[in-house]
Design a protein around this motif. Structure first.
Motif, PDB file in Angstrom:
ATOM      1  N   ALA A   1      89.619 -10.063  60.865  1.00  0.00           N
ATOM      2  CA  ALA A   1      90.413 -11.448  60.603  1.00  0.00           C
ATOM      3  C   ALA A   1      89.693 -12.568  60.174  1.00  0.00           C
ATOM      4  CB  ALA A   1      91.112 -11.893  62.023  1.00  0.00           C
ATOM      5  N   ARG A   2      88.453 -12.793  60.890  1.00  0.00           N
ATOM      6  CA  ARG A   2      87.286 -13.881  60.174  1.00  0.00           C
ATOM      7  C   ARG A   2      87.149 -13.464  58.636  1.00  0.00           C
ATOM      8  NH1 ARG A   2      83.521 -12.495  64.892  1.00  0.00           N
ATOM      9  NH2 ARG A   2      84.360 -13.660  66.660  1.00  0.00           N
ATOM     10  N   ALA A   3      86.770 -12.285  58.628  1.00  0.00           N
ATOM     11  CA  ALA A   3      86.244 -11.931  57.013  1.00  0.00           C
ATOM     12  C   ALA A   3      87.464 -12.187  56.103  1.00  0.00           C
ATOM     13  CB  ALA A   3      86.014 -10.409  57.086  1.00  0.00           C
ATOM     14  N   PHE A   4      88.591 -11.894  56.257  1.00  0.00           N
ATOM     15  CA  PHE A   4      89.707 -12.263  55.659  1.00  0.00           C
ATOM     16  C   PHE A   4      90.119 -13.837  55.382  1.00  0.00           C
ATOM     17  CE2 PHE A   4      94.329 -12.353  54.563  1.00  0.00           C
ATOM     18  CZ  PHE A   4      94.567 -11.470  53.715  1.00  0.00           C
ATOM     19  N   THR A   5      90.050 -14.598  56.569  1.00  0.00           N
ATOM     20  CA  THR A   5      90.463 -15.873  56.280  1.00  0.00           C
ATOM     21  C   THR A   5      89.235 -16.704  56.219  1.00  0.00           C
ATOM     22  OG1 THR A   5      89.964 -15.990  58.780  1.00  0.00           O
ATOM     23  CG2 THR A   5      92.320 -15.672  58.219  1.00  0.00           C
ATOM     24  N   GLY A   6      88.126 -16.245  56.532  1.00  0.00           N
ATOM     25  CA  GLY A   6      86.957 -17.054  56.301  1.00  0.00           C
ATOM     26  C   GLY A   6      86.729 -18.229  57.264  1.00  0.00           C
TER      27      GLY A   6
ATOM     28  N   ALA B   1      97.216  -3.437  54.453  1.00  0.00           N
ATOM     29  CA  ALA B   1      96.419  -3.059  53.674  1.00  0.00           C
ATOM     30  C   ALA B   1      95.224  -3.976  53.177  1.00  0.00           C
ATOM     31  CB  ALA B   1      96.921  -2.084  52.374  1.00  0.00           C
ATOM     32  N   ASP B   2      95.741  -5.332  53.023  1.00  0.00           N
ATOM     33  CA  ASP B   2      94.984  -6.259  52.075  1.00  0.00           C
ATOM     34  C   ASP B   2      93.906  -6.569  53.292  1.00  0.00           C
ATOM     35  OD1 ASP B   2      96.678  -7.405  53.567  1.00  0.00           O
ATOM     36  OD2 ASP B   2      97.194  -9.339  52.185  1.00  0.00           O
ATOM     37  N   VAL B   3      94.161  -6.921  54.556  1.00  0.00           N
ATOM     38  CA  VAL B   3      93.222  -6.954  55.621  1.00  0.00           C
ATOM     39  C   VAL B   3      92.325  -6.085  55.928  1.00  0.00           C
ATOM     40  CG1 VAL B   3      93.092  -7.930  57.849  1.00  0.00           C
ATOM     41  CG2 VAL B   3      95.147  -8.837  56.679  1.00  0.00           C
ATOM     42  N   MET B   4      92.922  -4.888  55.935  1.00  0.00           N
ATOM     43  CA  MET B   4      91.922  -3.527  56.047  1.00  0.00           C
ATOM     44  C   MET B   4      91.143  -3.537  55.166  1.00  0.00           C
ATOM     45  SD  MET B   4      92.952  -2.544  59.013  1.00  0.00           S
ATOM     46  CE  MET B   4      92.305  -0.889  59.157  1.00  0.00           C
ATOM     47  N   ASP B   5      91.497  -3.739  53.829  1.00  0.00           N
ATOM     48  CA  ASP B   5      90.590  -3.670  52.845  1.00  0.00           C
ATOM     49  C   ASP B   5      89.409  -4.572  52.911  1.00  0.00           C
ATOM     50  OD1 ASP B   5      91.565  -1.251  51.671  1.00  0.00           O
ATOM     51  OD2 ASP B   5      92.817  -2.435  50.389  1.00  0.00           O
ATOM     52  N   THR B   6      89.283  -5.781  53.712  1.00  0.00           N
ATOM     53  CA  THR B   6      87.856  -6.232  53.729  1.00  0.00           C
ATOM     54  C   THR B   6      86.728  -5.139  54.297  1.00  0.00           C
ATOM     55  OG1 THR B   6      88.501  -6.683  56.124  1.00  0.00           O
ATOM     56  CG2 THR B   6      88.914  -8.434  54.755  1.00  0.00           C
ATOM     57  N   MET B   7      87.149  -4.038  54.747  1.00  0.00           N
ATOM     58  CA  MET B   7      86.116  -3.248  55.091  1.00  0.00           C
ATOM     59  C   MET B   7      85.888  -1.954  53.855  1.00  0.00           C
ATOM     60  SD  MET B   7      87.105  -2.124  59.082  1.00  0.00           S
ATOM     61  CE  MET B   7      89.069  -2.619  59.170  1.00  0.00           C
TER      62      MET B   7
ATOM     63  N   GLY C   1      85.161  -7.056  44.143  1.00  0.00           N
ATOM     64  CA  GLY C   1      84.644  -8.146  44.642  1.00  0.00           C
ATOM     65  C   GLY C   1      83.672  -7.859  45.562  1.00  0.00           C
ATOM     66  N   PRO C   2      82.769  -8.757  46.444  1.00  0.00           N
ATOM     67  CA  PRO C   2      81.834  -8.424  47.280  1.00  0.00           C
ATOM     68  C   PRO C   2      82.436  -7.952  48.676  1.00  0.00           C
ATOM     69  CG  PRO C   2      81.809 -10.821  46.960  1.00  0.00           C
ATOM     70  CD  PRO C   2      82.847 -10.265  46.199  1.00  0.00           C
ATOM     71  N   LEU C   3      81.750  -6.877  49.329  1.00  0.00           N
ATOM     72  CA  LEU C   3      82.394  -6.369  50.509  1.00  0.00           C
ATOM     73  C   LEU C   3      82.198  -7.325  51.394  1.00  0.00           C
ATOM     74  CD1 LEU C   3      83.430  -3.954  52.298  1.00  0.00           C
ATOM     75  CD2 LEU C   3      80.886  -3.213  52.411  1.00  0.00           C
ATOM     76  N   ARG C   4      83.403  -7.845  52.272  1.00  0.00           N
ATOM     77  CA  ARG C   4      83.277  -9.004  53.386  1.00  0.00           C
ATOM     78  C   ARG C   4      82.953  -8.495  54.544  1.00  0.00           C
ATOM     79  NH1 ARG C   4      89.115 -11.048  51.500  1.00  0.00           N
ATOM     80  NH2 ARG C   4      89.465  -9.195  50.950  1.00  0.00           N
ATOM     81  N   PHE C   5      83.375  -7.184  54.908  1.00  0.00           N
ATOM     82  CA  PHE C   5      83.085  -6.614  56.250  1.00  0.00           C
ATOM     83  C   PHE C   5      82.525  -5.089  56.225  1.00  0.00           C
ATOM     84  CE2 PHE C   5      85.712  -5.533  60.324  1.00  0.00           C
ATOM     85  CZ  PHE C   5      84.186  -5.239  61.307  1.00  0.00           C
TER      86      PHE C   5
END
Ligand SMILES: Cc1ncc(COP(=O)(O)O)c(C=O)c1O
Length: 462
Positions: free
Chosen positions: A150-155, A310-316, A322-326
């Motif tokens: 959640a943090r990675a997705f929302t910043g 899927a878009d939130v899970m894709d932070t992993m 783009g850069p890997l957020r999580f």
């Protein structure tokens, strides 16, 4: 109550022969002996405080179906089910066979496994809110991954959670898990109370605490933090908050607020997932962005899972754009032992099995309610599906502050739990019970009868 030890044989057909008294008081007890050794090498003599009881924990000899036998030969019916994690009881033959076959083929490796894909497909098929899933090793880890995603997705760094709700041992998740009247503060602004001495102030500052099932107060608090919350974390029927399902109005208000303010809704279904095929969320209109699961989905083995958009899970997803957020990994995540056990357990926990267990849960709650009525004990029962909790309060609590047990209520509850233990029943130490599929009406009725005796003693003052 007799003080002699009853030795019984294990059967799955009838209620356990009541255990009569504590073995340690009459004989040299194997459990007492082991505890004396354990005290020298384990803090408090245990690896998890959950197993503690006075004067010492009971040590496991064997367990099968819904019955569990300790090292002193006392058999009891198990309504704790390892804190809600054994949906098919102990040593389920299908799970034993699946795990045994996998053990011989390897327990964990750095190759991906077919069963991980099979299980992922199964889990994703259980709820429309599950688009993708990742497996981890515990409920704690699942919640940690949800909050980080959640943090990675929302910043955004901060989260909101409900006062008194238990979400495992991750720093942010355990804030205000167990405050008391002297620390919890004003109901309009519950304080962020540390559970563990030394919790960083920055962690407390990053957690906003909400009252359960109070849409107006909760939204007013959330409004003060709009723009900086990554998510609201919610258990739809939090055990420590009273094991009472959230009202649809509360869940809708939270969902609506998160949508309006760019925050995610994260559900903790680590214990409630058993309530419907797709979890307790299936009973609500609101859909979460992420769901944490654990316990029963591992078929008795260590597991956790995070499923959702899927878009939130894709932070992993290291193969995403783009850069890997999580960046996310875990040595034992999706190990094939937990995967085969979980897949076997969950395939068999289908709509018919869920409905049957929920009916038994209703029978337990109605039976206990009637027993309360007949005995006149100032008690009540909450819960839904295949879970229930007895409170030593006349009215069902609506939030953590109402569920909080006074010292007098704690004493009465401890007496009731002792009575049940000696009568042959293992409960969760809040006097909660969860059912397993090997149980039938006989086990429920036996518990209700023992509960009535205990409540009658309570009403008589001891
Ligand atoms: C609602 C809830 N969330 C999370 C957890 C943590 O799960 P685990 O003990 O597998 O870390 C628990 C455990 O009791 C739980 O009840």
């Amino acid at each position: 109550m007799s003080t002699s030890t009853t030795t019984t044989t294990t059967t799955n057909a009838a209620p356990a022969t009541p255990a009569t008294g504590d073995a340690s008081s009459a004989h040299a007890s194997r459990s007492a002996e082991l505890y004396a050794r354990a005290l020298r090498v384990l803090p408090g003599g245990v690896s998890r405080n959950t197993v503690l009881r006075d004067p010492h924990p009971a040590y496991l000899d064997r367990a099968s179906g819904c019955r569990i036998t300790d090292l002193d030969g006392v058999e009891r019916i198990d309504f704790a089910n390892n804190m809600c994690s054994l949906i098919h009881g102990h040593a389920d033959p299908g799970i034993v066979a699946a795990v045994t076959a996998q053990l011989a083929r390897g327990t964990a490796s750095t190759l991906a496994t077919e069963v991980e894909v099979d299980f992922a497909e199964h889990v994703v098929g259980r709820s429309p809110s599950f688009e993708k899933v990742r497996f981890v090793n515990s409920g704690t880890e699942a919640l940690m991954v949800c909050l980080k995603a959640a943090r990675a997705f929302t910043g955004r760094p901060r989260i909101a959670k409900v006062e008194g709700a238990y979400h495992g041992a991750y720093d942010a998740a355990e804030v205000s898990q167990a405050p008391g009247p002297d620390t919890w503060g004003d109901a309009d602004h519950p304080r962020s109370v540390p559970l563990v001495h030394g919790t960083p102030q920055s962690t407390l500052d990053d957690v906003v605490v909400l009252p359960f099932d109070d849409p107006e107060r909760a939204v007013a608090i959330l409004d003060e933090h709009r723009g900086d919350l990554a998510c609201v974390l919610l258990d739809l029927m939090p055990h420590r908050v009273g094991l009472r399902p959230a009202s649809p109005a509360f869940v809708d208000a939270i969902r609506d607020w998160t949508e309006r303010h760019g925050a995610l809704l994260v559900l903790d279904e680590v214990i409630t997932f058993r309530t419907e095929v797709g979890g307790l969320q299936a009973r609500y209109d609101a859909r979460p962005d992420l769901t944490a699961m654990g316990k029963m989905i591992g078929g008795g083995f260590p597991v956790g899972a995070v499923a959702g958009r899927a878009d939130v899970m894709d932070t992993m997803n290291p193969r995403g754009e783009g850069p890997l957020r999580f960046p996310h990994s875990g040595t034992f995540s999706a190990n094939p032992i937990s995967m085969v056990a979980g897949l076997e357990a969950m395939r068999r926990f289908d709509a018919a099995a869920v409905a049957r267990l929920n009916e038994l849960g209703e029978r337990a709650r109605r039976g206990i309610e009637a027993a309360i009525g007949r005995t006149g004990s100032a008690a009540c029962v909450t819960g839904t599906g295949s879970m229930f909790r007895v409170h030593m309060k006349a009215d069902p609590p609506r939030n953590y502050r109402e569920a909080w047990a006074t010292p007098a209520e704690k004493t009465r509850l401890a007496r009731l739990l002792d009575h049940l233990f000696h009568a042959g029943f293992v409960m969760i130490n809040t006097c909660s019970g969860v059912l397993s599929t090997p149980m039938g009406e006989a086990e429920i009725d036996a518990l209700v009868a023992a509960m009535e005796d205990g409540l009658a003693a309570d009403a008589a003052g001891g």
